[in-house]
Write an enzyme that holds these catalytic residues in place. Structure first.
Site, PDB file in Angstrom:
ATOM      1  N   TYR A 142       0.157  -1.230  -0.291  1.00  0.00           N
ATOM      2  CA  TYR A 142       0.281  -0.054  -0.146  1.00  0.00           C
ATOM      3  C   TYR A 142       0.452   1.533   0.445  1.00  0.00           C
ATOM      4  CZ  TYR A 142      -3.776  -2.997   1.096  1.00  0.00           C
ATOM      5  OH  TYR A 142      -5.112  -4.373   1.184  1.00  0.00           O
ATOM      6  N   LYS A 192       3.620 -15.714   1.954  1.00  0.00           N
ATOM      7  CA  LYS A 192       3.809 -15.973  -0.005  1.00  0.00           C
ATOM      8  C   LYS A 192       4.973 -16.186  -0.179  1.00  0.00           C
ATOM      9  CE  LYS A 192       0.640 -17.681  -2.871  1.00  0.00           C
ATOM     10  NZ  LYS A 192       0.009 -19.558  -2.628  1.00  0.00           N
ATOM     11  N   ASP A 224      -3.035 -18.511   1.268  1.00  0.00           N
ATOM     12  CA  ASP A 224      -4.170 -18.894   0.570  1.00  0.00           C
ATOM     13  C   ASP A 224      -4.492 -19.993   1.310  1.00  0.00           C
ATOM     14  OD1 ASP A 224      -1.822 -20.134   0.016  1.00  0.00           O
ATOM     15  OD2 ASP A 224      -1.900 -20.396  -1.859  1.00  0.00           O
ATOM     16  N   ASP A 248      -4.881  -6.988   5.265  1.00  0.00           N
ATOM     17  CA  ASP A 248      -6.525  -6.102   5.018  1.00  0.00           C
ATOM     18  C   ASP A 248      -7.771  -7.083   4.615  1.00  0.00           C
ATOM     19  OD1 ASP A 248      -8.449  -4.235   4.244  1.00  0.00           O
ATOM     20  OD2 ASP A 248      -7.046  -3.690   3.162  1.00  0.00           O
ATOM     21  N   ASP A 252     -10.927  -9.017   7.769  1.00  0.00           N
ATOM     22  CA  ASP A 252     -12.128  -8.824   7.193  1.00  0.00           C
ATOM     23  C   ASP A 252     -12.946 -10.080   6.881  1.00  0.00           C
ATOM     24  OD1 ASP A 252     -12.123  -6.343   6.867  1.00  0.00           O
ATOM     25  OD2 ASP A 252     -13.466  -5.885   4.942  1.00  0.00           O
TER      26      ASP A 252
END
Ligand code: NAD
Length: 357
Positions: A142, A192, A224, A248, A252
């Site tokens: 970001y 990852k 994943d 992020d 959620d």
């Protein structure tokens, strides 16, 4: 008597309604637990843009820097979506996080017994969920540079950079260790690293730092798999440690295990200086002004502020117990109501919680 100065940013949409409840509750708790709390209200978000032409006026940011903690409701509205990006309420949030160097976002996800049926997942899958997501908040993709659009190609191209240095990974790992040590001492680091170099550095650094604390048990999983495990068996997690982008998305996902966005608090912290405590939800423009919003996510954020930001642990416990009592008596706002609940307005459920404090 201990004295605290907090800044309250009510923001937009349902923000003023849920902030009113929080203000009353904090004042009541301060009386009962013998501390003094000065609540300084400042404009932030769309409402600040309307008055000052910016969502994050310098005066607001300066006041936040001088406070003991910041309690933020929510910002945003569709009417600001056509503004230049830096003028939108959500850009104000990024500026506030950067200005206060809030590199750690802490999101507890706990399924309250009285709300077990509110989840979209089966009761037996969610009943033991009590986890905390620790997300790096001011680094990674970001914020990474270079970023941008490439216009001199046949087809439009755009790119971003996912970058961390080991110091950024170390400091967020140390926060996760501190939190894990107050809980079940288990950290699951999510990356990852089978594909990304930046994730390999993440994994190596997390291992290096956590191995210095013999109490901590560390596991590593790919992002994943983490998404799958959070739905398959969320009760296995204690502290999930991850980077900005993965956090992020996963936070959620984890948040929804509890069934309602109106119940979820968060804290954004640095190593010294005030933190920002805020509900996970947005400004809910669809229900704003109707006095039907659920104020509990903001109250639980206020509880995190009391516990982490002000060290008023007993007051925080008192507030959480009061919330649980009100819910177990069947009082609900519309978003968490079931057939047997008594549906109350935002201010009415606030009053019920005040009665239990
Ligand atoms: P939202 O969280 O505001 O609302 C999603 C849904 O949840 C809506 O149906 C809403 O009514 C409901 N909801 C949210 N909070 C609730 C509460 N406390 N009680 C009862 N119901 C609640 O998300 P959105 O609709 O995607 O976004 C609306 C605005 O909020 C946008 O401008 C967005 O950018 C902004 N936003 C701000 C923040 C923040 O301030 N931290 C976070 C997310 C979104």
């Amino acid at each position: 008597m201990k004295k605290y100065k907090i800044v309250l940013l009510s923001g937009d949409g349902i923000g003023p309604e849920i902030s009113d409840v929080s203000k009353k509750v904090l004042k009541e708790l301060s009386k009962n637990h013998n501390f003094d709390i000065e609540i300084i209200e400042k404009l932030f978000g769309g409402i600040a843009y309307e008055k000052y032409g910016t969502p994050s006026p310098d005066e607001t940011i300066d006041q936040c820097k001088k406070s003991d903690a910041v309690l933020l409701a929510c910002v945003g509205d569709i009417k600001y979506d056509s503004l230049a990006r830096e003028l939108r309420p959500e850009s104000g949030l990024l500026k506030l996080r950067s200005a206060l160097n809030l590199f750690a976002n802490i999101r507890p996800v706990k399924v309250r017994k009285s709300l077990l049926d509110a989840s979209t997942l089966k009761k037996e899958i969610v009943e033991h969920v009590d986890l905390i997501v620790v997300r790096e908040l001011i680094g990674g993709i970001y914020f990474g540079k270079p970023r941008g659009h490439i216009t001199n190609t046949k087809i439009p191209k755009a790119f971003n950079t996912m970058v961390y240095d080991s110091a950024e990974i170390e400091r967020i790992t140390e926060i996760a260790i501190k939190i894990a040590n107050q809980r079940n001492k288990k950290i699951c680091s999510v990356d990852k690293s089978n594909v990304l170099e930046v994730s390999q550095l993440w994994r190596d650094t997390v291992l290096n730092i956590t191995s210095k604390d013999k109490n901590i048990s560390l596991s590593n999983i790919y992002v994943d798999n983490a998404a799958m495990q959070l739905v398959r068996d969320p009760g296995q997690f204690d502290v999930i440690l991850t980077s900005n982008l993965f956090g992020d998305i996963l936070s959620d996902l984890a948040a929804m295990l509890t069934g309602s966005i109106g119940m979820l608090p968060s804290a954004s912290l640095n190593n010294n200086g005030p933190g920002v405590f805020e509900p996970v939800h947005g400004s809910a423009p669809d229900i704003a002004g109707k006095n039907i919003a659920n104020p509990i996510a903001m109250l639980l954020s206020a509880s995190m502020m009391l516990k982490i930001g002000l060290n008023e642990e007993e007051a925080a416990e008192n507030l959480e117990t009061a919330i649980d009592k009100v819910l177990s008596k069947g009082f609900r706002t519309a978003d968490i109501a079931d057939g047997s609940s008594e549906v109350l307005s935002c201010s009415e459920i606030g009053d019920k919680i005040m009665d239990e404090i």
